[in-house]
Design an enzyme around this catalytic site. Structure first.
Site, short mmCIF file in Angstrom:
data_model
loop_
_atom_site.label_atom_id
_atom_site.label_comp_id
_atom_site.label_asym_id
_atom_site.label_seq_id
_atom_site.Cartn_x
_atom_site.Cartn_y
_atom_site.Cartn_z
N ASP A 141 40.05 49.56 41.74
CA ASP A 141 41.38 49.09 42.14
C ASP A 141 41.47 47.60 41.85
O ASP A 141 40.72 46.81 42.43
CB ASP A 141 41.62 49.36 43.62
CG ASP A 141 43.07 49.15 44.06
OD1 ASP A 141 43.82 48.47 43.33
OD2 ASP A 141 43.45 49.67 45.12
N ARG A 143 44.50 45.88 41.94
CA ARG A 143 45.82 45.41 42.35
C ARG A 143 45.75 44.19 43.27
O ARG A 143 44.90 44.10 44.14
CB ARG A 143 46.59 46.53 43.06
CG ARG A 143 46.98 47.67 42.15
CD ARG A 143 47.57 48.82 42.93
NE ARG A 143 46.59 49.41 43.83
CZ ARG A 143 46.87 50.41 44.68
NH1 ARG A 143 48.10 50.88 44.76
NH2 ARG A 143 45.92 50.91 45.45
#
Length: 212
Positions: A141, A143
């Protein structure tokens, strides 16, 4: 770009995004005002859907949603993204005020659309979403939510009730200065196609879900 009397104040100093345009937007969940924000290099355009008057308000109902073409647009049942977006818009409409921040460039938890489809191929062979990303040599991830924090600040939101199951989103938004007064769960419907996906989010990513 200068704002009209009805527009929020300018984005805070040293921004990564800037307000580019806004207009009225009727949707199946009622009327919103749509705001577009460009990154300073104009590589990405983010969106905020605003219901009601949120400027200067506390405890605003908010969804910070990562772009998912397959789920949001095509209705893929491999994930719960489209359902979460639709539910969040319905809840904001029912509440009469709130914000949906739609972050583009977040496809596949930040790995991009093509890599996400490559990860799908590995998932078809039995890997979960975390294992598939790692097998491709990609992060689980990537983000970040700085743009979301800047958008919420631009809209004048003082504190939020965040619709999410993701503890990472809570911590990252808090790190960027957003005051979160409540987490509002978004429990998704289990299907034969998304159960492994949701169980992986619960067991490996710490998402606050009820998946048996």
């Amino acid at each position: 770009m200068s704002n009209t009397a009805n527009e929020p104040a300018a984005v805070a100093a040293s921004p990564t995004v800037q307000h580019a345009a806004s207009s009225f937007l009727p949707t199946r969940h009622g009327e919103f005002r749509v705001y577009v924000y460009k990154t300073l290099d104009e590589a990405v355009e983010h969106v905020a859907l605003v219901k009601g008057d949120v400027q200067g308000k506390a405890s605003v109902l908010v969804r910070v949603h990562s772009e998912c073409l397959t789920g949001d647009v095509f209705g893929s049942q491999r994930c719960d993204c489209g359902e979460q977006l639709d539910t969040a818009m319905a809840r904001v409409a029912e509440a009469g005020s709130g914000v949906i921040v739609y972050l583009r460039g977040h496809e596949g938890r930040g790995i991009g659309l093509a890599n996400k489809i490559l990860a799908y191929q590995l998932q078809d062979q039995g890997r979960d979403t975390v294992e598939a990303n790692l097998a491709l040599g990609l992060p689980v991830d990537t983000r970040d939510y700085q743009a979301a924090s800047e958008i919420l600040n631009h809209l004048g939101v003082q504190s939020i009730r965040l619709m999410t199951n993701n503890p990472g989103k809570l911590s990252k938004l808090t790190k960027h200065g957003i005051e979160i007064v409540e987490r509002v769960p978004l429990q998704s419907t289990l299907t034969p196609h998304n159960t492994m996906y949701l169980r992986t989010k619960q067991q490996k990513l710490g998402h606050m879900l009820d998946v048996e």
